[in-house]
Design a protein around this motif. Structure first.
Motif, PDB file in Angstrom:
ATOM      1  N   ILE A  18       0.870  -1.178   0.000  1.00 15.23           N
ATOM      2  CA  ILE A  18       0.000   0.000   0.000  1.00 15.23           C
ATOM      3  C   ILE A  18       0.909   1.230   0.000  1.00 15.23           C
ATOM      4  O   ILE A  18       1.676   1.434   0.940  1.00 15.23           O
ATOM      5  N   LEU A  19       0.844   2.022  -1.069  1.00 17.02           N
ATOM      6  CA  LEU A  19       1.766   3.146  -1.243  1.00 17.02           C
ATOM      7  C   LEU A  19       1.015   4.473  -1.119  1.00 17.02           C
ATOM      8  O   LEU A  19       0.049   4.716  -1.857  1.00 17.02           O
ATOM      9  N   ILE A  20       1.480   5.316  -0.207  1.00 23.66           N
ATOM     10  CA  ILE A  20       0.804   6.586   0.045  1.00 23.66           C
ATOM     11  C   ILE A  20       1.803   7.729  -0.146  1.00 23.66           C
ATOM     12  O   ILE A  20       2.786   7.832   0.591  1.00 23.66           O
ATOM     13  N   ALA A  21       1.577   8.555  -1.162  1.00 19.21           N
ATOM     14  CA  ALA A  21       2.400   9.761  -1.355  1.00 19.21           C
ATOM     15  C   ALA A  21       1.921  10.786  -0.334  1.00 19.21           C
ATOM     16  O   ALA A  21       0.723  11.046  -0.220  1.00 19.21           O
ATOM     17  N   TYR A  22       2.863  11.392   0.393  1.00 12.54           N
ATOM     18  CA  TYR A  22       2.466  12.085   1.611  1.00 12.54           C
ATOM     19  C   TYR A  22       3.174  13.424   1.786  1.00 12.54           C
ATOM     20  O   TYR A  22       4.343  13.568   1.450  1.00 12.54           O
ATOM     21  N   ARG A  23       2.417  14.365   2.333  1.00 12.66           N
ATOM     22  CA  ARG A  23       3.031  15.634   2.714  1.00 12.66           C
ATOM     23  C   ARG A  23       2.242  16.305   3.837  1.00 12.66           C
ATOM     24  O   ARG A  23       1.125  16.779   3.630  1.00 12.66           O
ATOM     25  N   ASN A  24       2.797  16.315   5.024  1.00 13.89           N
ATOM     26  CA  ASN A  24       2.247  17.035   6.194  1.00 13.89           C
ATOM     27  C   ASN A  24       0.737  16.903   6.378  1.00 13.89           C
ATOM     28  O   ASN A  24       0.062  17.894   6.635  1.00 13.89           O
ATOM     29  N   GLN A  25       0.200  15.706   6.230  1.00 12.98           N
ATOM     30  CA  GLN A  25      -1.246  15.543   6.423  1.00 12.98           C
ATOM     31  C   GLN A  25      -1.481  14.600   7.604  1.00 12.98           C
ATOM     32  O   GLN A  25      -2.115  13.568   7.474  1.00 12.98           O
ATOM     33  N   GLU A  26      -0.942  15.006   8.736  1.00 15.29           N
ATOM     34  CA  GLU A  26      -0.910  14.158   9.918  1.00 15.29           C
ATOM     35  C   GLU A  26      -2.279  13.630  10.327  1.00 15.29           C
ATOM     36  O   GLU A  26      -2.451  12.455  10.597  1.00 15.29           O
ATOM     37  N   ASP A  86      -4.581   7.511  -1.924  1.00 15.72           N
ATOM     38  CA  ASP A  86      -4.581   8.865  -1.371  1.00 15.72           C
ATOM     39  C   ASP A  86      -4.752   8.782   0.142  1.00 15.72           C
ATOM     40  O   ASP A  86      -5.474   7.917   0.649  1.00 15.72           O
ATOM     41  N   VAL A  87      -4.124   9.714   0.849  1.00 16.00           N
ATOM     42  CA  VAL A  87      -4.117   9.659   2.316  1.00 16.00           C
ATOM     43  C   VAL A  87      -5.472  10.048   2.916  1.00 16.00           C
ATOM     44  O   VAL A  87      -5.779   9.700   4.045  1.00 16.00           O
TER      45      VAL A  87
END
Length: 232
Positions: A18-26, A86-87
Motif C-alpha cells: 500500500i503506497l501513500i504519497a504524503y506531505r504534512n497531512q498528519e 490517497d491519504v
C-alpha cells in the motif's frame, strides 16, 4: 512494525504493498491508519504500508513519489499488487478487496461520497488504484514531470491505453470511499476537477517514467504502523 502484517493462522494468497504519497497531512494519516490496518487484516492479506515523503517545501509531485515508492517497495518483496492510495480516502466496504486484477490496472475508488458516489469524469483514475508490478512497468510507471498541478491521473489513464491495456473498475457498490475533509473551505470539486494537461502523453510516456526516475533516498525508517521513505 513498519506497517507490515501477515495473517498468523493461514498462508495469505495475496501480497499487497500500500503506497501513500504524503506531505504534512498528519490528521488524515492517523485517521487512515486507524481504519486501514483492521480493514486489510480482515481480508487476510500479507501487506506493508509505505509512506513516501518528499523533502523540502517545493511543489508536490505525487506521481514521482509513487514511482519512488514502487522502486523501494520492490526491494522488500515480490509484491503481487501495488495499491496506490490517497491519504484522505477511507474505504467503506470490506468486500472491496485490496488485490489486483490479473489482466488490467484496476481503479478502486469508483464511488466517492463527495461526488455523490459517481465518477467525476469518465477517464478518472485518481484516489485509489491497484496495479501489478507488470502493469506498472508495462506503462513505464507514472510521469515524473507533474509538479503541483494534479493532472497526472489523466496522463496515467492515457498511458494505460497507450500500453495496450484498459482500466477496469471496482463496481460502485463495493468501491465506496469517504473523503476526510478537515479543511471545509477547500471545495473538493475544485481539487478533483479535471485539470487541463500540458503534457503530450503520447509522445512522452516511453521516455518519462520508471526508466528516467532520478531521486536521492534520504531515509527509510520503520514506524509502528508504516515504513517511511523520504526522498529528494
Amino acid at each position: 512494525s513498519g506497517g507490515h502484517y501477515r495473517p498468523p493462522h493461514c498462508f495469505a494468497r495475496y501480497k499487497s504493498a500500500i503506497l501513500i504519497a504524503y506531505r504534512n497531512q498528519e490528521k488524515y494519516l492517523h485517521h487512515l491508519l486507524y481504519y486501514i490496518h483492521p480493514f486489510l487484516q480482515r481480508q487476510q492479506l500479507s501487506y506493508t504500508i509505505y509512506l513516501i515523503q518528499q523533502v523540502g517545501s517545493g511543489s508536490f509531485n505525487r506521481a514521482k513519489l509513487l514511482n519512488v515508492g514502487v522502486r523501494e517497495a520492490m526491494k522488500d518483496e515480490d509484491w503481487d499488487c501495488l495499491v496506490l492510495h490517497d491519504v484522505d480516502l477511507v474505504p467503506e466496504n470490506d468486500y472491496n478487496l485490496y488485490i489486483c486484477d490479473e489482466y488490467y490496472p484496476k481503479h478502486m475508488a469508483s464511488a466517492v461520497d463527495k461526488f455523490q458516489y459517481t465518477l467525476p469524469y469518465k477517464s478518472f483514475f485518481g484516489g485509489v488504484s491497484a496495479l501489478t508490478p507488470d502493469h506498472y512497468m508495462k506503462m513505464n510507471g507514472f510521469p515524473n514531470t507533474y509538479w503541483g498541478d494534479g493532472g497526472e491521473n489523466d496522463d496515467i489513464a492515457a498511458r494505460i491505453h497507450l500500453a495496450g491495456m484498459k482500466i477496469v473498475r471496482t463496481s460502485p457498490h463495493l468501491g465506496r470511499y469517504r473523503v476526510m475533509n478537515y479543511n471545509e473551505e477547500t471545495e473538493m470539486h475544485e481539487l478533483w476537477r479535471r485539470p487541463t494537461s500540458h503534457h503530450n502523453t503520447r509522445k512522452t510516456w516511453k521516455g518519462d517514467g520508471m526508466n528516467s526516475l532520478q531521486f536521492r533516498l534520504l531515509s527509510r525508517t520503520k514506524h509502528p504502523l508504516y515504513t517511511k521513505i523520504t526522498a529528494d
